[in-house]
Motif scaffolding. Structure first.
Motif, PDB file in Angstrom:
ATOM      1  N   HIS A 167       0.797  -1.223   0.000  1.00 25.53           N
ATOM      2  CA  HIS A 167       0.000   0.000   0.000  1.00 25.53           C
ATOM      3  C   HIS A 167       0.829   1.273   0.000  1.00 25.53           C
ATOM      4  O   HIS A 167       0.323   2.331  -0.361  1.00 25.53           O
ATOM      5  N   ARG A 194       1.807   6.931  -0.060  1.00 24.00           N
ATOM      6  CA  ARG A 194       0.839   5.982  -0.597  1.00 24.00           C
ATOM      7  C   ARG A 194       1.217   5.609  -2.022  1.00 24.00           C
ATOM      8  O   ARG A 194       1.508   6.474  -2.856  1.00 24.00           O
ATOM      9  N   ASP A 237      -2.495   3.123  -7.345  1.00 23.05           N
ATOM     10  CA  ASP A 237      -3.380   1.969  -7.479  1.00 23.05           C
ATOM     11  C   ASP A 237      -2.781   0.987  -8.495  1.00 23.05           C
ATOM     12  O   ASP A 237      -2.571   1.341  -9.655  1.00 23.05           O
ATOM     13  N   PRO A 290      -8.510   5.290   0.493  1.00 24.08           N
ATOM     14  CA  PRO A 290      -7.478   4.300   0.133  1.00 24.08           C
ATOM     15  C   PRO A 290      -7.993   3.311  -0.921  1.00 24.08           C
ATOM     16  O   PRO A 290      -9.072   2.736  -0.762  1.00 24.08           O
ATOM     17  N   TRP A 342      -7.147   0.378  -1.637  1.00 28.89           N
ATOM     18  CA  TRP A 342      -7.272  -1.004  -1.184  1.00 28.89           C
ATOM     19  C   TRP A 342      -8.548  -1.233  -0.373  1.00 28.89           C
ATOM     20  O   TRP A 342      -8.897  -2.362  -0.094  1.00 28.89           O
TER      21      TRP A 342
END
Length: 100
Positions: A11, A21, A24, A78, A80
């Motif tokens: 992540h 971060r 994606d 986020p 995830w």
């Protein structure tokens, strides 16, 4: 420049002792390329506006940086924690806003 590593869960990137971060991983390569292109252009625009003392231009450029980073999944909810359709909607929204 410090070492770069990915967190065990994937992540985050660890760069020079700081945690950032990660983008994606489900982004299609063409989408990632376009978002990064917009991000880098917006970052250059921030610098140009700052050098010119253009506060409104800087504000607009920073907003574009934020939109690109959100599209990449680096800001906002986020990635995830989101189902893939929501993630796809996020990057498509960002591209619509940035491509105008």
């Amino acid at each position: 420049m410090g070492d770069t590593a990915r967190s065990d869960d994937g992540h985050h990137l660890l760069i020079g002792g700081r945690r950032w971060r990660a983008s994606d991983p489900e982004l299609p390569e063409e989408v990632r390329r376009r978002l990064v292109h917009h991000l880098m252009g917006a970052r250059r625009a921030v610098g140009a506006a700052r050098r010119a003392g253009d506060r409104e231009g800087e504000r607009q450029a920073r907003a574009r940086v934020h939109t690109a980073k959100t599209g990449l999944g680096e800001r906002g909810a986020p990635w995830w924690e989101q189902p893939l359709p929501d993630r796809r909607a996020r990057w498509e929204r960002a591209l619509r806003a940035l491509d105008t």
